[in-house]
Design a protein around this motif. Structure first.
Motif: not given
Length: 388
Positions: A286, A325, A329, A332, A344
């Motif tokens: 991302r 990752e 995310d 998060t 993000i």
């Protein structure tokens, strides 16, 4: 007809008591990744409510202060839910055995669970039930009282390393800044023990946070710090070091990266977050190349010893970051850590800065610094975020 209803209440009551006991057992006693559904549900409901409320608050500091109540409030609400279910379950059982109306049966159950003894029933079967309910309630309360010190000990241990990292990574923590500061201050020999300390930290956090998921919502005392930001910064620093200068990277960096990935995966299992346990290095991330270039240029600006160019480093860095990752995310979105580079983009939370290191001296009070040493991380607007 009433007999059938009371019999059904008996069965439901037994299931409620048994289910609540199992929830308490798996949440507080079993030292494995078997977090109770009630714990996950309460934390998700509270966290979701705060996430919907936070955009209406004026500043990030106020939002962080409100979000800091999610973890502790989730624990208190969980205790209330457990005790409430226990009273309901024993109340339904007492309704069947005592012949009282439902309200009186719940009163007897509540009096017994909280060991008050202010309400009782003359029925012999109900007397035995009251003793069982009192013992169960006393056990639940004792477990909950013992649970809180364990939580706060784990929290304090976690935050010690997060606080120490602030001088090495800046606040919010950022992987390239860790490498840059150690090179600038000529302390590269301190990186191997730092990676080793965070390998051990990740192992300890994996044990505590996977077994007690409510800890993930406990926020750092300083609004710009977070355990998740610190962990990802260390992992990004290790991955970037491996990608840019593989011959110079200490083996402790690889071990820190592996343990950090295992730590995040254990939390994903505890929260039932879907994730790929064996992603391909070519799957892509991302994180965009432009975002990564900011970190690479940060190293170039202080003449970090690089063995690969930007394109080659980016290709290898993606191969490392794809392992952790997606979980980062997902976490998060759940726990809402402070805004930070390479995370993000969350425009409604506010903006943050990449801190600069200035060598202030009497001869140079302003601390003249190399170009590129400091810059502002501007969180994009909602329209910009959608266009990316």
């Amino acid at each position: 007809m009433e007999t059938i209803v009371r019999l059904a209440a008996l069965i439901v009551g037994i299931f409620i008591v048994a289910g609540t006991a199992w929830s308490v057992f798996t949440a507080l006693v079993v030292p494995r990744v078997t977090s109770s559904r009630a714990m996950r549900g309460v934390a998700r409901v509270l966290g979701g409510s705060v996430r919907r409320l936070s955009p209406h608050l004026p500043t990030y500091e106020v939002r962080d202060r409100v979000m800091s109540f999610v973890g502790p409030a989730a624990m208190i609400m969980l205790f209330v839910v457990w005790l409430g279910l226990l009273v309901l379950g024993f109340g339904l059982i007492a309704w069947w055995s005592s012949g009282l109306n439902l309200g009186s049966a719940l009163t007897v159950a509540g009096s017994s669970v909280f060991t008050l003894g202010i309400a009782t029933s003359p029925e012999p079967g109900t007397k035995a039930l009251e003793i069982i309910a009192a013992g169960t309630g006393l056990l639940f309360v004792a477990l909950e009282i013992a649970y809180l010190p364990a939580l706060y000990n784990a929290f304090a241990s976690r935050e010690t390393e997060v606080t120490l990292l602030a001088t090495r990574s800046g606040t919010p923590a950022w992987g390239p800044e860790i490498l840059a500061r150690h090179h600038m201050l000529d302390t590269m020999d301190e990186l191997p023990p730092l990676f080793a300390d965070w390998e051990r930290w990740a192992a300890a956090v994996s044990e505590s946070h996977a077994n007690y998921p409510a800890l993930m919502w406990f926020r750092s005392p300083v609004s710009s710090r977070s355990w998740l930001l610190g962990l990802v910064a260390m992992m990004d620093a290790a991955a970037l070091y491996h990608s840019a200068s593989p011959q110079q990277t200490p083996h402790q960096a690889r071990l820190c990266l592996s343990m950090g990935t295992n730590c995040l995966r254990s939390m994903a299992r505890a929260l039932h977050l879907p994730h790929d346990t064996d992603p391909l290095p070519t799957s892509g991330t991302r994180l965009t190349r432009d975002e990564f270039e900011d970190g690479f240029r940060r190293l170039e600006s202080i003449r970090f010893p690089l063995e690969r160019d930007l394109e080659e480093t980016w290709r290898h860095f993606q191969g490392w970051r794809v392992n952790y990752e997606p979980i980062v995310d997902a976490l998060t979105r759940l726990i809402v850590p402070p805004p930070a580079p390479w995370f993000i983009a969350r425009p409604k939370l506010g903006a943050t800065e990449w801190p600069a290191v200035r060598n202030r001296t009497p001869d140079d009070p302003e601390g003249v610094q190399p170009s590129g040493l400091s810059k502002t991380f501007k969180t994009p607007s909602p329209r910009e975020s959608k266009s990316r």
